[in-house]
Design an enzyme around this catalytic site. Structure first.
Site, PDB file in Angstrom:
ATOM      1  CB  THR A  11      84.313   0.849  79.500  1.00 56.94           C
ATOM      2  OG1 THR A  11      83.920  -0.488  79.202  1.00 56.94           O
ATOM      3  CG2 THR A  11      85.783   1.019  79.181  1.00 56.94           C
ATOM      4  CB  SER A  61      75.444  -0.614  79.727  1.00 58.54           C
ATOM      5  OG  SER A  61      76.252  -1.411  78.892  1.00 58.54           O
ATOM      6  CB  THR A  93      79.831   1.679  74.824  1.00 48.99           C
ATOM      7  OG1 THR A  93      80.648   0.511  74.953  1.00 48.99           O
ATOM      8  CG2 THR A  93      80.606   2.912  75.251  1.00 48.99           C
ATOM      9  CG  ASP A  94      78.357  -3.817  76.143  1.00 48.39           C
ATOM     10  OD1 ASP A  94      79.210  -3.498  75.295  1.00 48.39           O
ATOM     11  OD2 ASP A  94      78.567  -4.668  77.020  1.00 48.39           O
TER      12      ASP A  94
END
Length: 338
Positions: A11, A61, A93-94
């Site tokens: 992101t 990710s 960030t996942d």
């Protein structure tokens, strides 16, 4: 001296929408380069050292693999050997919490390895990526962060890889460390370490520098979350296809009385690690004694993961198995890290 910046996408680097796709207004989101990312960050010039930028692994990710991350660690190690004071990695960030812990287990340097990302992409009002990248660079450059292993820096908070979790799907304050809290903060541009985590043993995995993609591909570790009225059908034949299993049990490490012998039988064939599905708190050892309790499961041969959450327990177990570690050493490793 420099700070080495590696960009993996996510992101934080979603700078626009390509035409002609299936989504609203277009298709795949385009990726910003590391140069474009840093150009959008005010204050980097006051860092006191330049950023050495390398764009790599342009994948979401969710599509990162252990092999990708071990390659990243090797590239980052080379940067440190060339004189980098610290390393910053931007990614989605996942899976950031899992990346951080994997790196923490194999990182062989005193130089900090800092991961960051964003919850709001640069096309939205109030993107958090620039502030997170600036804070991460400050931590990577700080002598105070040396020897702390892998760190996650977002929202001006510094989290140890061992504890950090993504706790909300959309909030910019999603990253937290439920068991401990952040170990530090970036305050008025200054890195403040408020709590020092237990000694960082680097690397924690024996022979980590010799782990290969082929060896990891041959090492499959399943994660099984127990649920109410679970019949265990998905566990049938698992020991024939996997080399290890992590069980996310109820509460302090419980399963139903029907599943207890199933896990016990699996533990006779492959390492089975017992964790809690709660997200915080420890698996116990000797408080409860009914069939399916933590005492019963440990007696049947399951390995206690302590405070380690299921996702990180899977990373530790897979790396240990890929490194050829025996069951006794695996039990010792979980006792040390859990």
């Amino acid at each position: 001296m420099t700070v080495a910046l590696f960009t993996l996408g996510g992101t934080i680097a979603m700078g626009g929408v390509a035409k002609g796709g299936d989504g609203p207004g277009g298709g795949a989101v385009t990726r910003l380069t590391g140069a474009q990312l840093t150009a959008a960050v005010p204050g980097l010039a006051e860092l006191g050292m330049p950023l050495e930028v390398q764009d790599t692994q342009a994948v979401p990710s969710a599509s990162l693999s252990f092999a990708h991350l071990l390659d990243l660690v090797r590239d980052a190690s080379q940067a440190v050997r060339r004189g980098a004071t610290g390393v910053v990695v931007t990614q989605g960030t996942d899976t950031l919490e899992e990346t951080a812990y994997l790196v923490d287990l194999v990182w062989p340097h005193e130089a900090p390895f800092v991961l960051t990302g964003a919850m709001r992409n640069p096309t939205l009002a109030g993107p958090d990526g620039p502030a997170n990248l600036l804070a991460a660079a400050r931590v990577a450059a700080s002598p105070a962060a040396r020897g702390l292993g892998a760190l996650a820096v977002l929202n001006d908070e510094i989290h140890a890889a061992r504890w950090v979790r993504k706790t909300h799907s959309t909030s910019t304050g999603t990253f937290a460390s439920p068991a401990l809290g952040p170990i530090g903060q970036v305050i008025e541009g200054q890195v403040r370490i408020l709590a020092t985590p237990p000694g960082h043993s680097s690397p924690a995995i024996p022979g980590a520098d010799r782990l290969t993609a082929a060896g990891l591909a041959d090492t499959r570790v399943a994660l099984y979350t127990v649920t109410l009225d679970d019949d265990g059908a998905l566990l049938e034949g698992l020991a024939d296809t996997h080399q290890g299993l992590v069980v996310a049990g109820f509460g302090v490490g419980h399963v139903s009385s029907a599943l207890a012998p199933v896990f016990g039988a699996l533990a006779e064939r492959i390492p089975v690690v017992l964790t809690s599905r709660c997200g915080a708190g420890s698996v116990l050892r000797q408080t409860y004694g009914a069939v399916g309790s933590e005492r019963d499961l440990l007696r049947r041969g399951l390995i206690n993961a302590g405070l380690l959450d299921p996702y990180k327990a899977r990373i530790l177990l897979r790396l240990l198995l890929a490194a050829g570690v025996d069951r006794e050493a695996i039990t010792a490793a979980f006792a040390r890290h859990g």
